[in-house]
Design an enzyme around this catalytic site. Sequence first.
Site, short mmCIF file in Angstrom:
data_model
loop_
_atom_site.label_atom_id
_atom_site.label_comp_id
_atom_site.label_asym_id
_atom_site.label_seq_id
_atom_site.Cartn_x
_atom_site.Cartn_y
_atom_site.Cartn_z
CG HIS A 165 -2.25 0.95 1.04
ND1 HIS A 165 -3.53 0.76 0.98
CD2 HIS A 165 -1.89 2.04 1.06
CE1 HIS A 165 -3.94 1.91 1.16
NE2 HIS A 165 -3.24 2.65 1.28
CD GLU A 166 1.46 3.88 3.26
OE1 GLU A 166 1.40 4.73 3.39
OE2 GLU A 166 0.59 2.82 4.14
CG HIS A 221 0.32 5.82 -0.98
ND1 HIS A 221 -0.71 6.86 -1.17
CD2 HIS A 221 -0.28 5.25 0.38
CE1 HIS A 221 -1.82 5.83 -0.93
NE2 HIS A 221 -1.95 5.63 0.03
#
Length: 216
Positions: free
Chosen positions: A95-96, A99
């Site tokens: 997820h990170e 980003h």
Amino acid sequence: MLHLRCFKVEHSGNNMRCGFTHRFKFWSLSLLDPYVKLLLDAMKHSGCAVNRERHFSCEDCNGHVSGGFDASVSQIVLCQNNIHNQAHMNRVVTHELIHAFDHCRAHVNWFTNVRHLACSEIRAANLSGDCSLVNEIFRLRFGLKQHHQTCVRDRAILSILAVRNISKEVAQKAVDEVFESCFNDHEPFGRIPHNKTYARYAHRDFQNRDRYYSNI
């Protein structure tokens, strides 16, 4: 799974490189996950190679957050006190990294443009496995028509509200305005990787694509 991102993480002050924490095994094994391997390759291909020592930090975080991307220092924070198994660690890292990939490839205004934040949150929820059938069954939410899209929308709104002092209505409006284009942006996977098998195929295709362009 709520995340802190784009601002300083509130933590206990116990800031260590991930190799020296009791969650080292989870973190190190996550680097072998096909989602993570593809994203690391994509970051390198985009000119933003990830240094494991520099770009990851394992910390004790307040509340129930699992991790975050701090755009001000280009660092992924993993909340070691709130990550308790390998599958969870894999999802947080993936997820990170999405980003971080968005931060690398685009001029994302994390701090003042909520639509930019909404787009990256939609992509992270869509591509990281956050909305996999297994995870939704654990949340006791499944069986709805177009459920994946609903899950992505809901989790993007939750993540925005976790890091911005705005109303739910404003967050929903931002998500709605960019949802179609951002939901259909599958880079660098080229598809929605619904499970590890899909992620492996996506990684293989990405590597083949890279070799193709290198021969042009």
